[in-house]
Motif scaffolding. Structure first.
Motif, mmCIF file in Angstrom:
data_model
loop_
_atom_site.group_PDB
_atom_site.id
_atom_site.type_symbol
_atom_site.label_atom_id
_atom_site.label_comp_id
_atom_site.label_asym_id
_atom_site.label_seq_id
_atom_site.Cartn_x
_atom_site.Cartn_y
_atom_site.Cartn_z
ATOM 1 N N ILE A 1 -31.921 77.875 48.838
ATOM 2 C CA ILE A 1 -30.626 77.332 49.222
ATOM 3 C C ILE A 1 -30.468 77.590 50.712
ATOM 4 C CG2 ILE A 1 -28.139 77.402 48.876
ATOM 5 C CD1 ILE A 1 -28.629 78.456 46.063
ATOM 6 N N LEU B 1 -23.342 73.339 42.766
ATOM 7 C CA LEU B 1 -24.804 73.417 42.837
ATOM 8 C C LEU B 1 -25.390 74.050 41.576
ATOM 9 C CD1 LEU B 1 -26.611 74.789 46.024
ATOM 10 C CD2 LEU B 1 -27.415 75.346 43.763
ATOM 11 N N GLY C 1 -21.302 76.214 45.860
ATOM 12 C CA GLY C 1 -22.233 76.972 45.034
ATOM 13 C C GLY C 1 -21.998 76.730 43.550
ATOM 14 N N HIS D 1 -32.212 73.169 48.088
ATOM 15 C CA HIS D 1 -30.823 72.740 48.143
ATOM 16 C C HIS D 1 -30.287 73.024 49.548
ATOM 17 C CE1 HIS D 1 -30.441 72.229 43.734
ATOM 18 N NE2 HIS D 1 -31.248 73.272 43.674
ATOM 19 N N LEU E 1 -31.278 82.698 49.266
ATOM 20 C CA LEU E 1 -30.271 82.135 50.151
ATOM 21 C C LEU E 1 -30.724 82.314 51.591
ATOM 22 C CD1 LEU E 1 -26.929 83.545 48.656
ATOM 23 C CD2 LEU E 1 -27.961 81.312 48.244
#
Length: 219
Positions: A133, A47, A44, A162, A76
């Motif tokens: 994500i 990222l 994280g 991501h 998330l």
């Protein structure tokens, strides 16, 4: 697809990956979950360097400080159940993110080595124009990531995607690279070279869900 391979450069993350693989340590479920969580925190952090930032004024007891803060709406999404510790690690850093959960599991309809990925549960906010994500610790064939992304299409089109994983196989990475948009980013701790005939990563670490939470009955 942009691939960010954490263990290309040595760091403390090597230790966490080694402990996840080690059969002498895997019996400690709490440590196994915590190591996945810690890798989620590290991934994280890496990222976050890819985010857009905006200058903000912060009032301190002695004046005003100028700070660049992330300017993205983050969602998330974790693939149950193995994704939960990874989700926690990411959430430790992106604590103001919205959260999404989805189930995906291998179903063997003929009780042999052939399987399909079934998605049965989804709880998610809108993804429209947000930063998604998507987390799953194991990237084996890549079919879970692809099927989950298809299931999320009804939630809207994210501005950025991501993917976060702990261990992946090159075959699976090549597959998701062909299925996701070109500007997708994959953040992964380590990459193994092959899958066995059952679609498991070799040398890998085994079944992450079982090692986190105990064995499950097949259905």
């Amino acid at each position: 697809m942009h691939i960010h391979h954490l263990l290309e450069n040595n760091s403390v993350a090597n230790k966490f990956v080694a402990q996840l693989r080690d059969t002498d340590i895997q019996g400690d479920r709490m440590r196994f979950r915590r190591n996945i969580e810690r890798l989620g925190e590290i991934l994280g952090y890496e990222l976050s360097k890819n985010f857009k930032y905006e200058d903000k004024a912060v009032t301190t007891p002695l004046g005003t400080a100028s700070v660049d803060l992330p300017a993205e709406e983050i969602v998330l999404c974790s693939i149950l159940r193995a994704g939960l510790p990874l989700h926690n690690g990411l959430l430790n850093y992106f604590d103001d993110a919205e959260n999404s959960f989805i189930s995906a599991y291998r179903h063997h309809p003929d009780n042999d080595e052939k399987f399909e990925i079934l998605v049965e549960y989804l709880a998610s906010p809108s993804l429209m124009n947000k930063t998604l994500i998507l987390a799953d610790p194991m990237l084996a064939t890549g079919r879970s990531f692809v099927n989950v992304m298809k299931a999320l299409e009804s939630m809207g089109t994210p501005a950025n995607i991501h993917l976060v994983s702990v261990i992946g196989a090159r075959e699976g990475i090549e597959y998701i690279a062909s299925e996701f948009p070109e500007n997708t980013h994959l953040w992964i701790a380590t990459i193994d070279e092959e899958l066995n005939d059952r679609g498991y990563i070799v040398p890998g670490l085994g079944d992450a869900g079982d090692l986190c939470f105990g064995t499950k009955m097949q259905h």
